[in-house]
Scaffold this motif. Structure first.
Motif, PDB file in Angstrom:
ATOM      1  N   PRO A  51       0.817  -1.225  -0.050  1.00  0.00           N
ATOM      2  CA  PRO A  51       0.107  -0.089  -0.030  1.00  0.00           C
ATOM      3  C   PRO A  51       0.789   1.187   0.161  1.00  0.00           C
ATOM      4  O   PRO A  51       0.412   2.205  -0.487  1.00  0.00           O
ATOM      5  CB  PRO A  51      -0.664  -0.140   1.392  1.00  0.00           C
ATOM      6  CG  PRO A  51      -0.365  -1.569   1.926  1.00  0.00           C
ATOM      7  CD  PRO A  51       0.386  -2.130   1.068  1.00  0.00           C
ATOM      8  N   LEU A  52       2.140   1.429   0.627  1.00  0.00           N
ATOM      9  CA  LEU A  52       2.975   2.308   0.812  1.00  0.00           C
ATOM     10  C   LEU A  52       3.475   2.649  -0.713  1.00  0.00           C
ATOM     11  O   LEU A  52       3.336   3.961  -1.220  1.00  0.00           O
ATOM     12  CB  LEU A  52       3.859   2.605   1.420  1.00  0.00           C
ATOM     13  CG  LEU A  52       4.825   3.673   1.563  1.00  0.00           C
ATOM     14  CD1 LEU A  52       4.012   4.889   2.025  1.00  0.00           C
ATOM     15  CD2 LEU A  52       5.873   3.512   2.846  1.00  0.00           C
ATOM     16  N   THR A  53       3.765   1.803  -1.559  1.00  0.00           N
ATOM     17  CA  THR A  53       4.181   1.816  -2.901  1.00  0.00           C
ATOM     18  C   THR A  53       2.920   2.478  -3.689  1.00  0.00           C
ATOM     19  O   THR A  53       3.416   3.220  -4.304  1.00  0.00           O
ATOM     20  CB  THR A  53       4.757   0.511  -3.279  1.00  0.00           C
ATOM     21  OG1 THR A  53       5.664  -0.017  -2.473  1.00  0.00           O
ATOM     22  CG2 THR A  53       5.167   0.598  -4.774  1.00  0.00           C
ATOM     23  N   ALA A  54       1.992   1.806  -3.671  1.00  0.00           N
ATOM     24  CA  ALA A  54       0.630   2.641  -4.271  1.00  0.00           C
ATOM     25  C   ALA A  54       0.511   3.946  -4.123  1.00  0.00           C
ATOM     26  O   ALA A  54       0.227   4.763  -4.831  1.00  0.00           O
ATOM     27  CB  ALA A  54      -0.272   1.802  -4.149  1.00  0.00           C
ATOM     28  N   ALA A  55       0.526   4.297  -2.548  1.00  0.00           N
ATOM     29  CA  ALA A  55       0.122   5.688  -2.260  1.00  0.00           C
ATOM     30  C   ALA A  55       1.266   6.650  -2.839  1.00  0.00           C
ATOM     31  O   ALA A  55       0.934   7.538  -3.203  1.00  0.00           O
ATOM     32  CB  ALA A  55      -0.021   5.720  -0.601  1.00  0.00           C
ATOM     33  N   ARG A  56       2.443   6.049  -2.622  1.00  0.00           N
ATOM     34  CA  ARG A  56       3.703   6.997  -3.444  1.00  0.00           C
ATOM     35  C   ARG A  56       3.286   7.231  -4.757  1.00  0.00           C
ATOM     36  O   ARG A  56       3.374   8.417  -5.489  1.00  0.00           O
ATOM     37  CB  ARG A  56       4.900   6.709  -3.164  1.00  0.00           C
ATOM     38  CG  ARG A  56       5.365   6.710  -1.675  1.00  0.00           C
ATOM     39  CD  ARG A  56       6.857   6.375  -1.536  1.00  0.00           C
ATOM     40  NE  ARG A  56       7.466   6.168  -0.121  1.00  0.00           N
ATOM     41  CZ  ARG A  56       7.711   7.386   0.552  1.00  0.00           C
ATOM     42  NH1 ARG A  56       8.036   8.446  -0.113  1.00  0.00           N
ATOM     43  NH2 ARG A  56       8.224   7.438   1.803  1.00  0.00           N
ATOM     44  N   ARG A  57       2.969   6.233  -5.573  1.00  0.00           N
ATOM     45  CA  ARG A  57       2.435   6.109  -6.853  1.00  0.00           C
ATOM     46  C   ARG A  57       1.651   7.042  -7.396  1.00  0.00           C
ATOM     47  O   ARG A  57       1.501   7.913  -8.210  1.00  0.00           O
ATOM     48  CB  ARG A  57       2.454   4.960  -7.712  1.00  0.00           C
ATOM     49  CG  ARG A  57       2.091   4.740  -9.084  1.00  0.00           C
ATOM     50  CD  ARG A  57       1.533   3.337  -9.540  1.00  0.00           C
ATOM     51  NE  ARG A  57       0.308   3.162  -8.929  1.00  0.00           N
ATOM     52  CZ  ARG A  57       0.062   2.433  -8.119  1.00  0.00           C
ATOM     53  NH1 ARG A  57       0.955   1.252  -7.995  1.00  0.00           N
ATOM     54  NH2 ARG A  57      -1.288   2.145  -7.865  1.00  0.00           N
ATOM     55  N   GLU A  58       0.468   6.978  -6.447  1.00  0.00           N
ATOM     56  CA  GLU A  58      -0.674   7.775  -6.776  1.00  0.00           C
ATOM     57  C   GLU A  58      -0.454   9.255  -6.387  1.00  0.00           C
ATOM     58  O   GLU A  58      -1.078   9.987  -7.132  1.00  0.00           O
ATOM     59  CB  GLU A  58      -1.797   7.242  -5.925  1.00  0.00           C
ATOM     60  CG  GLU A  58      -2.464   5.833  -6.329  1.00  0.00           C
ATOM     61  CD  GLU A  58      -3.038   5.609  -7.937  1.00  0.00           C
ATOM     62  OE1 GLU A  58      -3.563   6.627  -8.237  1.00  0.00           O
ATOM     63  OE2 GLU A  58      -2.941   4.626  -8.470  1.00  0.00           O
ATOM     64  N   PHE A  59       0.168   9.439  -5.481  1.00  0.00           N
ATOM     65  CA  PHE A  59       0.412  10.846  -5.035  1.00  0.00           C
ATOM     66  C   PHE A  59       1.271  11.580  -6.318  1.00  0.00           C
ATOM     67  O   PHE A  59       0.819  12.643  -6.643  1.00  0.00           O
ATOM     68  CB  PHE A  59       1.470  11.048  -3.902  1.00  0.00           C
ATOM     69  CG  PHE A  59       1.504  12.438  -3.136  1.00  0.00           C
ATOM     70  CD1 PHE A  59       0.624  13.168  -2.352  1.00  0.00           C
ATOM     71  CD2 PHE A  59       2.644  13.130  -3.994  1.00  0.00           C
ATOM     72  CE1 PHE A  59       0.883  14.217  -1.766  1.00  0.00           C
ATOM     73  CE2 PHE A  59       2.569  14.649  -3.347  1.00  0.00           C
ATOM     74  CZ  PHE A  59       1.788  14.957  -2.313  1.00  0.00           C
ATOM     75  N   GLU A  60       2.277  10.867  -6.939  1.00  0.00           N
ATOM     76  CA  GLU A  60       2.754  11.446  -7.830  1.00  0.00           C
ATOM     77  C   GLU A  60       2.006  11.439  -9.207  1.00  0.00           C
ATOM     78  O   GLU A  60       2.062  12.583 -10.024  1.00  0.00           O
ATOM     79  CB  GLU A  60       3.993  10.625  -8.311  1.00  0.00           C
ATOM     80  CG  GLU A  60       4.769  10.904  -9.509  1.00  0.00           C
ATOM     81  CD  GLU A  60       6.006  10.361  -9.736  1.00  0.00           C
ATOM     82  OE1 GLU A  60       6.996  10.711 -10.955  1.00  0.00           O
ATOM     83  OE2 GLU A  60       6.327   9.322  -9.001  1.00  0.00           O
ATOM     84  N   GLU A  61       1.115  10.426  -9.521  1.00  0.00           N
ATOM     85  CA  GLU A  61       0.045  10.608 -10.709  1.00  0.00           C
ATOM     86  C   GLU A  61      -0.844  11.543 -10.560  1.00  0.00           C
ATOM     87  O   GLU A  61      -1.297  12.249 -11.377  1.00  0.00           O
ATOM     88  CB  GLU A  61      -0.616   9.231 -10.747  1.00  0.00           C
ATOM     89  CG  GLU A  61       0.358   8.148 -11.362  1.00  0.00           C
ATOM     90  CD  GLU A  61      -0.428   6.795 -11.349  1.00  0.00           C
ATOM     91  OE1 GLU A  61      -1.613   6.771 -11.296  1.00  0.00           O
ATOM     92  OE2 GLU A  61       0.383   5.879 -11.846  1.00  0.00           O
ATOM     93  N   GLU A  62      -1.227  11.944  -9.368  1.00  0.00           N
ATOM     94  CA  GLU A  62      -2.340  12.791  -9.156  1.00  0.00           C
ATOM     95  C   GLU A  62      -1.758  14.386  -9.045  1.00  0.00           C
ATOM     96  O   GLU A  62      -2.502  15.298  -9.195  1.00  0.00           O
ATOM     97  CB  GLU A  62      -3.259  12.542  -7.818  1.00  0.00           C
ATOM     98  CG  GLU A  62      -3.973  11.365  -8.321  1.00  0.00           C
ATOM     99  CD  GLU A  62      -5.076  11.082  -7.289  1.00  0.00           C
ATOM    100  OE1 GLU A  62      -5.290  11.811  -6.295  1.00  0.00           O
ATOM    101  OE2 GLU A  62      -5.815  10.269  -7.601  1.00  0.00           O
ATOM    102  N   THR A  63      -0.449  14.633  -8.782  1.00  0.00           N
ATOM    103  CA  THR A  63       0.180  15.713  -8.526  1.00  0.00           C
ATOM    104  C   THR A  63       1.054  16.088  -9.263  1.00  0.00           C
ATOM    105  O   THR A  63       1.509  17.539  -9.571  1.00  0.00           O
ATOM    106  CB  THR A  63       0.570  15.942  -6.952  1.00  0.00           C
ATOM    107  OG1 THR A  63       1.544  15.282  -6.842  1.00  0.00           O
ATOM    108  CG2 THR A  63      -0.636  15.692  -5.910  1.00  0.00           C
TER     109      THR A  63
END
Length: 162
Positions: A51-63
């Motif tokens: 989940p942390l890997t996904a959270a970092r990826r999603e933060f980058e994709e959205e911002t």
């Protein structure tokens, strides 16, 4: 199997104030919604992804901002729709003017046969906690509470050490 999402709640300090970064979903369904529509930057992932890997990826994709800073776990919440969201917090600074979100495609207007692209996130803003609690999706308010409680505890511990 329940859907899972992971995200990161970024915060920054300015004097005695704490500000929280929230994002507003893009696309026509959210265009006129404000109160109760904002979110932490997050997105879906499938196990066995961390989940942390996904959270970092999603933060980058959205911002558009890549995060390498340490995080604090805020735990999981089950959203009203049944989705399980895992959140983390990190201290940092992000300039909302630099927002660069990935795009998604959908038929718009409905039943028109036309496909259009929209940003997944159309804006980002810093909010004081009371304002963030008003703006964020109801099912994510507890993440703000958990972060603020954690910050209060660390401030109190630091004060006792003096």
């Amino acid at each position: 199997m329940k859907k899972r999402s992971a995200g990161i709640l970024m915060f920054k300090r300015a004097g005695d104030d704490v500000y929280l970064l929230l994002v507003h979903p893009g696309g026509p369904f959210w265009a006129r919604k404000d109160i109760g529509a904002w979110s932490i930057p997050k997105g879906e992932y499938a196990e066995p992804e961390d989940p942390l890997t996904a959270a970092r990826r999603e933060f980058e994709e959205e911002t558009g901002m890549q995060l390498k800073s340490p995080v604090v776990a805020l735990g999981e919440l089950i959203q009203p729709n049944g989705k399980i969201v895992t959140a983390y917090a990190t201290e940092g600074d992000f300039d909302p003017a630099t927002l660069k979100s990935n795009l998604f495609e959908m038929e718009w207007p409905p039943r028109s046969g036309y496909r259009r692209s929209f940003p997944e996130v159309d804006r980002a803003e810093w909010f004081l906690p009371a304002d963030a609690r008003e703006k964020i999706l109801r099912g994510q308010i507890e993440f703000i509470n958990r972060l603020m409680n954690s910050l209060d505890r660390s401030t109190n511990q630091a004060a006792h050490k003096k």
